[in-house]
Design a protein around this motif. Sequence first.
Motif, PDB file in Angstrom:
ATOM      1  N   LYS A   1       0.837  -1.200   0.000  1.00  0.00           N
ATOM      2  CA  LYS A   1       0.000   0.000   0.000  1.00  0.00           C
ATOM      3  C   LYS A   1       0.876   1.256   0.000  1.00  0.00           C
ATOM      4  CE  LYS A   1      -3.613   2.358   2.510  1.00  0.00           C
ATOM      5  NZ  LYS A   1      -4.279   2.541   3.765  1.00  0.00           N
ATOM      6  N   ASP A   2       0.500   2.211  -0.826  1.00  0.00           N
ATOM      7  CA  ASP A   2       1.148   3.525  -0.905  1.00  0.00           C
ATOM      8  C   ASP A   2       2.588   3.477  -1.410  1.00  0.00           C
ATOM      9  OD1 ASP A   2      -1.169   4.759   0.009  1.00  0.00           O
ATOM     10  OD2 ASP A   2      -0.562   4.544   2.103  1.00  0.00           O
ATOM     11  N   LEU A   3       3.010   2.398  -2.048  1.00  0.00           N
ATOM     12  CA  LEU A   3       4.343   2.374  -2.648  1.00  0.00           C
ATOM     13  C   LEU A   3       4.313   3.086  -3.982  1.00  0.00           C
ATOM     14  CD1 LEU A   3       5.870  -1.185  -2.137  1.00  0.00           C
ATOM     15  CD2 LEU A   3       6.597   0.956  -1.127  1.00  0.00           C
ATOM     16  N   LYS A   4       5.311   3.908  -4.236  1.00  0.00           N
ATOM     17  CA  LYS A   4       5.448   4.598  -5.509  1.00  0.00           C
ATOM     18  C   LYS A   4       6.349   3.757  -6.400  1.00  0.00           C
ATOM     19  CE  LYS A   4       3.327   8.340  -4.095  1.00  0.00           C
ATOM     20  NZ  LYS A   4       1.925   8.466  -4.354  1.00  0.00           N
ATOM     21  N   PHE A   5       5.754   3.027  -7.329  1.00  0.00           N
ATOM     22  CA  PHE A   5       6.535   2.199  -8.227  1.00  0.00           C
ATOM     23  C   PHE A   5       7.209   3.076  -9.274  1.00  0.00           C
ATOM     24  CE2 PHE A   5       3.593  -0.759  -6.314  1.00  0.00           C
ATOM     25  CZ  PHE A   5       4.431  -1.803  -5.984  1.00  0.00           C
ATOM     26  N   ASN A   6       8.253   2.581  -9.865  1.00  0.00           N
ATOM     27  CA  ASN A   6       9.080   3.319 -10.823  1.00  0.00           C
ATOM     28  C   ASN A   6       9.779   4.498 -10.166  1.00  0.00           C
ATOM     29  OD1 ASN A   6       8.395   1.620 -12.988  1.00  0.00           O
ATOM     30  ND2 ASN A   6       6.511   2.767 -13.311  1.00  0.00           N
ATOM     31  N   SER A   7      10.024   4.402  -8.869  1.00  0.00           N
ATOM     32  CA  SER A   7      10.796   5.443  -8.191  1.00  0.00           C
ATOM     33  C   SER A   7      12.171   4.864  -7.848  1.00  0.00           C
ATOM     34  CB  SER A   7      10.080   5.917  -6.923  1.00  0.00           C
ATOM     35  OG  SER A   7       9.939   4.859  -6.003  1.00  0.00           O
ATOM     36  N   LYS A   8      13.099   5.761  -7.564  1.00  0.00           N
ATOM     37  CA  LYS A   8      14.455   5.328  -7.245  1.00  0.00           C
ATOM     38  C   LYS A   8      14.475   4.665  -5.864  1.00  0.00           C
ATOM     39  CE  LYS A   8      19.193   6.887  -7.117  1.00  0.00           C
ATOM     40  NZ  LYS A   8      20.117   7.999  -7.330  1.00  0.00           N
ATOM     41  N   VAL A   9      15.161   3.549  -5.767  1.00  0.00           N
ATOM     42  CA  VAL A   9      15.285   2.806  -4.515  1.00  0.00           C
ATOM     43  C   VAL A   9      16.767   2.676  -4.199  1.00  0.00           C
ATOM     44  CG1 VAL A   9      14.841   0.590  -3.394  1.00  0.00           C
ATOM     45  CG2 VAL A   9      13.168   1.514  -4.993  1.00  0.00           C
ATOM     46  N   THR A  10      17.135   2.936  -2.954  1.00  0.00           N
ATOM     47  CA  THR A  10      18.511   2.724  -2.528  1.00  0.00           C
ATOM     48  C   THR A  10      18.537   1.536  -1.580  1.00  0.00           C
ATOM     49  OG1 THR A  10      18.249   4.336  -0.743  1.00  0.00           O
ATOM     50  CG2 THR A  10      19.198   5.137  -2.796  1.00  0.00           C
ATOM     51  N   CYS A  11      19.687   0.888  -1.491  1.00  0.00           N
ATOM     52  CA  CYS A  11      19.754  -0.283  -0.637  1.00  0.00           C
ATOM     53  C   CYS A  11      21.130  -0.423  -0.003  1.00  0.00           C
ATOM     54  CB  CYS A  11      19.389  -1.552  -1.400  1.00  0.00           C
ATOM     55  SG  CYS A  11      20.490  -1.948  -2.751  1.00  0.00           S
ATOM     56  N   GLN A  12      21.158  -1.231   1.037  1.00  0.00           N
ATOM     57  CA  GLN A  12      22.395  -1.524   1.753  1.00  0.00           C
ATOM     58  C   GLN A  12      22.351  -2.992   2.159  1.00  0.00           C
ATOM     59  OE1 GLN A  12      22.895   0.744   5.360  1.00  0.00           O
ATOM     60  NE2 GLN A  12      24.944  -0.015   5.720  1.00  0.00           N
ATOM     61  N   LYS A  13      23.504  -3.628   2.129  1.00  0.00           N
ATOM     62  CA  LYS A  13      23.621  -5.026   2.544  1.00  0.00           C
ATOM     63  C   LYS A  13      24.563  -5.072   3.736  1.00  0.00           C
ATOM     64  CE  LYS A  13      25.380  -9.442   0.824  1.00  0.00           C
ATOM     65  NZ  LYS A  13      26.007 -10.098  -0.324  1.00  0.00           N
ATOM     66  N   ILE A  14      24.113  -5.672   4.815  1.00  0.00           N
ATOM     67  CA  ILE A  14      24.922  -5.813   6.024  1.00  0.00           C
ATOM     68  C   ILE A  14      25.114  -7.304   6.288  1.00  0.00           C
ATOM     69  CG2 ILE A  14      25.063  -5.376   8.501  1.00  0.00           C
ATOM     70  CD1 ILE A  14      23.250  -2.941   8.050  1.00  0.00           C
ATOM     71  N   GLU A  15      26.360  -7.726   6.395  1.00  0.00           N
ATOM     72  CA  GLU A  15      26.686  -9.130   6.651  1.00  0.00           C
ATOM     73  C   GLU A  15      27.098  -9.295   8.114  1.00  0.00           C
ATOM     74  OE1 GLU A  15      26.869 -11.830   4.558  1.00  0.00           O
ATOM     75  OE2 GLU A  15      26.473 -10.830   2.645  1.00  0.00           O
ATOM     76  N   THR A  16      26.521 -10.297   8.776  1.00  0.00           N
ATOM     77  CA  THR A  16      26.981 -10.692  10.106  1.00  0.00           C
ATOM     78  C   THR A  16      27.458 -12.132   9.996  1.00  0.00           C
ATOM     79  OG1 THR A  16      24.865 -11.587  10.888  1.00  0.00           O
ATOM     80  CG2 THR A  16      25.201  -9.202  11.136  1.00  0.00           C
ATOM     81  N   GLU A  17      27.872 -12.705  11.096  1.00  0.00           N
ATOM     82  CA  GLU A  17      28.345 -14.099  11.054  1.00  0.00           C
ATOM     83  C   GLU A  17      27.243 -15.067  10.659  1.00  0.00           C
ATOM     84  OE1 GLU A  17      30.462 -15.486  14.478  1.00  0.00           O
ATOM     85  OE2 GLU A  17      31.649 -13.651  14.628  1.00  0.00           O
ATOM     86  N   THR A  18      26.005 -14.766  11.050  1.00  0.00           N
ATOM     87  CA  THR A  18      24.918 -15.719  10.836  1.00  0.00           C
ATOM     88  C   THR A  18      23.789 -15.212   9.952  1.00  0.00           C
ATOM     89  OG1 THR A  18      23.799 -14.964  12.843  1.00  0.00           O
ATOM     90  CG2 THR A  18      25.326 -16.814  13.073  1.00  0.00           C
ATOM     91  N   LYS A  19      23.790 -13.912   9.599  1.00  0.00           N
ATOM     92  CA  LYS A  19      22.669 -13.340   8.851  1.00  0.00           C
ATOM     93  C   LYS A  19      23.175 -12.374   7.784  1.00  0.00           C
ATOM     94  CE  LYS A  19      19.638 -14.805  11.970  1.00  0.00           C
ATOM     95  NZ  LYS A  19      18.372 -14.870  12.409  1.00  0.00           N
ATOM     96  N   THR A  20      22.328 -12.166   6.795  1.00  0.00           N
ATOM     97  CA  THR A  20      22.525 -11.099   5.822  1.00  0.00           C
ATOM     98  C   THR A  20      21.295 -10.211   5.902  1.00  0.00           C
ATOM     99  OG1 THR A  20      23.781 -12.543   4.366  1.00  0.00           O
ATOM    100  CG2 THR A  20      22.906 -10.539   3.399  1.00  0.00           C
ATOM    101  N   VAL A  21      21.501  -8.917   6.093  1.00  0.00           N
ATOM    102  CA  VAL A  21      20.408  -7.963   6.226  1.00  0.00           C
ATOM    103  C   VAL A  21      20.421  -7.060   5.003  1.00  0.00           C
ATOM    104  CG1 VAL A  21      19.426  -6.111   7.633  1.00  0.00           C
ATOM    105  CG2 VAL A  21      20.650  -7.988   8.746  1.00  0.00           C
ATOM    106  N   PHE A  22      19.293  -7.012   4.298  1.00  0.00           N
ATOM    107  CA  PHE A  22      19.134  -6.101   3.173  1.00  0.00           C
ATOM    108  C   PHE A  22      18.188  -5.000   3.606  1.00  0.00           C
ATOM    109  CE2 PHE A  22      20.271 -10.094   1.159  1.00  0.00           C
ATOM    110  CZ  PHE A  22      21.181  -9.697   0.191  1.00  0.00           C
ATOM    111  N   ILE A  23      18.589  -3.755   3.391  1.00  0.00           N
ATOM    112  CA  ILE A  23      17.756  -2.613   3.741  1.00  0.00           C
ATOM    113  C   ILE A  23      17.468  -1.850   2.463  1.00  0.00           C
ATOM    114  CG2 ILE A  23      17.619  -0.468   5.069  1.00  0.00           C
ATOM    115  CD1 ILE A  23      19.724  -1.775   6.971  1.00  0.00           C
TER     116      ILE A  23
END
Length: 101
Positions: free
Chosen positions: A70-92
Amino acid sequence: MGNILNSKTTNEGSVIFEVLVDYDEALHLKGHVKNIHLFSEDVLDISSNISLRGKNQATKYFLIPKELRKDLKFNSKVTCQKIETETKTVFIYLVDKFKLE
């Protein structure tokens, strides 16, 4: 991963947190001290999937659950970050609510 060591409520209704994080996690901030967001793995309650498409399944997509579309603006610019830990990968992923590009 980190822990909140102490919290204190201010007269203005804000909360001051004292946070303990590993040195490597602190490096992910790259010296920035504004626009910090805290989240906990224990709060995550909506499941999703990664979809594989194309020749040899070379293209991978994170699927946005229906509850979050809901309320997402498609075709807009998206930025992201990937954080690696010993047991997980977090994508923001950061999607601007108002600016279209």
